[in-house]
Design an enzyme around this catalytic site. Structure first.
Site, PDB file in Angstrom:
ATOM      1  N   CYS A  79       1.751   1.879   4.182  1.00 11.44           N
ATOM      2  CA  CYS A  79       2.667   1.265   5.146  1.00 11.44           C
ATOM      3  C   CYS A  79       3.490   2.338   5.888  1.00 11.44           C
ATOM      4  CB  CYS A  79       3.539   0.223   4.446  1.00 11.44           C
ATOM      5  SG  CYS A  79       4.329  -0.866   5.612  1.00 11.44           S
ATOM      6  N   HIS A 167      -0.250  -3.378   1.951  1.00 14.67           N
ATOM      7  CA  HIS A 167       0.300  -3.055   0.627  1.00 14.67           C
ATOM      8  C   HIS A 167      -0.710  -3.364  -0.473  1.00 14.67           C
ATOM      9  CE1 HIS A 167       4.504  -2.166   1.634  1.00 14.67           C
ATOM     10  NE2 HIS A 167       4.269  -2.941   2.681  1.00 14.67           N
ATOM     11  N   GLU A 169      -0.370  -2.841  -3.552  1.00 13.25           N
ATOM     12  CA  GLU A 169       0.296  -3.112  -4.832  1.00 13.25           C
ATOM     13  C   GLU A 169       0.677  -4.570  -5.022  1.00 13.25           C
ATOM     14  OE1 GLU A 169       1.415  -1.469  -2.298  1.00 13.25           O
ATOM     15  OE2 GLU A 169       3.516  -1.860  -1.874  1.00 13.25           O
TER      16      GLU A 169
END
Ligand code: XMP
Length: 509
Positions: A79, A167, A169
């Site tokens: 990001c 993202h 994660e």
């Protein structure tokens, strides 16, 4: 040498999540604020640049020097990290027309890119940014695009450097763990041998080295963190650790004896200190919640200090500090390594003039539990609900008296035993009874009563930062209410708290 991944934190709310995902792959990883970044040594196998609340175009945007990393070791920008790798090296990042937020699909990916090994085109990813990369610098190759975002992923040719604007994660990036695995295991070549067992072995070894033949004291609270810290130290130095468990008179019913007994059965060299009179005396006439907390903290330090100095030649104070206490997001408060202020015994090390050792300072809460399991600690300690340091004092609204403590203890015991006996204890994150400074009218037999009201509180949560009230069955609540009103003298009304956090808190004070 322990191989590791470093995360350069630009203050994103997701930074800790990246660390947890990497650790779930059994690869050790550390978070460092972008402006306190240690020069990577040979144990560092790769670096991840986090997201950020900033835009790269902001005057105050974090712009670290990546010379020591970029081109030398594998690097993944996530990001903001990807936008920084673009903006700072000759590309262009601009506000996107529509804020790119939410689910998207990687409609095209470079299947030969090792970051996308085994990832299928069309896979869902999670976007959360206001800026977007509109032009990549020379030598950058686009490796993934969504319908709206052409440069969703890139790689720099001739370097082990990648950038992704989504993202990996977060849960909504379906194959995010695979991508992170491709990075840390495939690209960075981490072995993935960081397990609770290896943590125990490594920590015991380094504690022995750090502490030598010195004596150490540790304050046990009955909670998971201090208990796991004690068992680790016990493995490392045995009898040279003296653990001190203080009865502050604010614990649950029978808690002091039961926990002390569990510690002894685990083989700890533990000293129980009944200081309830000191605490209850100091709290007399005090109504204000913050004053109660401060008094309890102060008396604890006095009692602990007195007891610890009865141990001959003590040189070290061990604390159960964990990783979230150590790292703070850089976005809000600026980088620092300070301990959260609501840590109850802050100030203890200064007062005692001892060196401090913190064997759990690298672990997240759930990792502490897993280390406890690896240490074969009993479930009665590892599975306990969190309990606040100031104990029942912040669950008696207003002044704390021995009579109110007895009433609350009895009611609390009925609720907690009920949760256990009906299989609900492990389903709620924390449960409490709160004694209100309110009396209300009731009837018992032919008589009118005018007695206290108590609140039952049970919440589901993962970390206590947010929480929802537990949907316990009405029949169960009815049974607990009946038992409390019938058995606990002075209580004629029971209510159930149906507020979530935020905007309410878990505790009432
Ligand atoms: P709140 O009430 O802020 O609580 O939603 C969040 C979590 O923190 C615990 N808590 C404390 N723990 N000392 C502690 O050690 C304190 O002063 C304290 N106040 C709240 C609370 O029990 C819940 O788990």
């Amino acid at each position: 040498m322990q191989e590791k991944i470093l995360i350069l934190d630009f203050g994103s709310q997701y930074t800790q999540l990246i660390a947890r995902r990497v650790r779930e792959l059994n690869v050790y990883c550390e978070i460092h604020p972008f402006n306190h970044f240690p020069p990577p040594d040979s144990s560092v196998r790769g670096v991840i640049l986090s997201g950020s609340p900033w835009s790269v175009r902001d005057a105050r945007a974090p712009l670290p020097d990546l010379k020591a990393v970029k081109g030398n070791i594998p690097l993944l920008g996530v990001c903001y990290g990807a936008q920084y790798l673009t903006h700072n090296y000759g590309g262009e990042v601009l506000p996107s027309d529509t804020r790119e937020y939410g689910r998207a699909r990687l409609v095209s990916i470079d299947e030969n890119d090792p970051l996308f090994n085994g990832v299928t085109a069309g896979t869902q990813v999670w976007m959360s940014h206001g800026d977007t990369i509109v032009r990549i610098p020379e030598g950058y190759n686009i490796t993934g695009s969504t319908g709206d975002v052409k440069v969703a992923a890139f790689r720099i040719s001739g370097e082990q450097t990648w950038g992704i604007q989504f993202h990996p994660e977060v849960y909504h990036t379906t194959e995010g763990t695979r991508m992170l695995g491709n990075f840390v295991k495939g690209i960075c070549r981490c072995r993935g041998d960081w397990t609770p067992e290896s943590f125990v072995e490594m920590t015991v070894r380094s504690l022995r080295q750090q502490l030598g033949d010195d004596r150490v004291v540790l304050g046990l609270s009955g909670g998971v963190d201090s208990s796991v810290a004690a068992i680790l130290l016990d493995r490392a130095i045995g009898e040279r650790l003296t653990s001190i468990f203080v009865d502050n008179g604010l614990l649950r019913k029978n808690e002091y004896a039961a926990v002390l007994d569990a510690y002894r059965r685990m083989g700890l060299n533990v000293k129980g200190v009944d200081a309830s009179a000191d605490f209850i005396g100091a709290l007399r006439g005090v109504n204000d919640p913050e004053s109660k907390r401060k008094i309890i903290g102060r008396v604890f330090i006095e009692v602990f200090d007195r007891e610890a100095h009865k141990v001959q030649n003590v040189k070290w104070l061990a604390q159960g500090t964990i990783y979230p206490d150590v790292i703070e997001s850089v976005s809000v408060n600026g980088p620092s390594a300070t301990i959260k202020s609501h840590h109850n015994v802050g100030g203890l090390p200064e007062k005692m003039h001892l060196q401090v050792t913190e064997p759990l300072r690298l672990l997240f809460k759930d990792e502490v539990r897993r280390v406890g399991i690896a240490l074969e600690m009993p479930e009665e300690i590892l599975g306990r609900h969190p309990f606040p340091g100031p104990g029942l004092a912040i669950r008696i609204l207003g002044e704390v008296t021995p009579e109110k403590l007895e009433t609350l203890r009895d009611a609390d015991d009925i609720f907690i035993s009920g949760l256990r006996n009906n299989g609900f204890y492990d389903k709620v994150w924390q449960a409490a009874v709160i004694l209100l400074p309110v009396q209300s009218v009731g009837v018992m037999g032919d008589e009118r009563t005018y007695e206290n009201a108590v609140v039952l509180r049970a919440v589901t949560s993962t970390d206590g930062m947010t929480a929802d009230w537990s949907r316990l069955p009405h029949e169960f609540l009815a049974g607990v209410s009946n038992q409390i009103i019938n058995r606990v003298r002075g209580v004629n009304r029971v209510v159930y708290d149906i507020s979530s956090k935020p905007p309410s808190t878990i505790e009432w004070e």
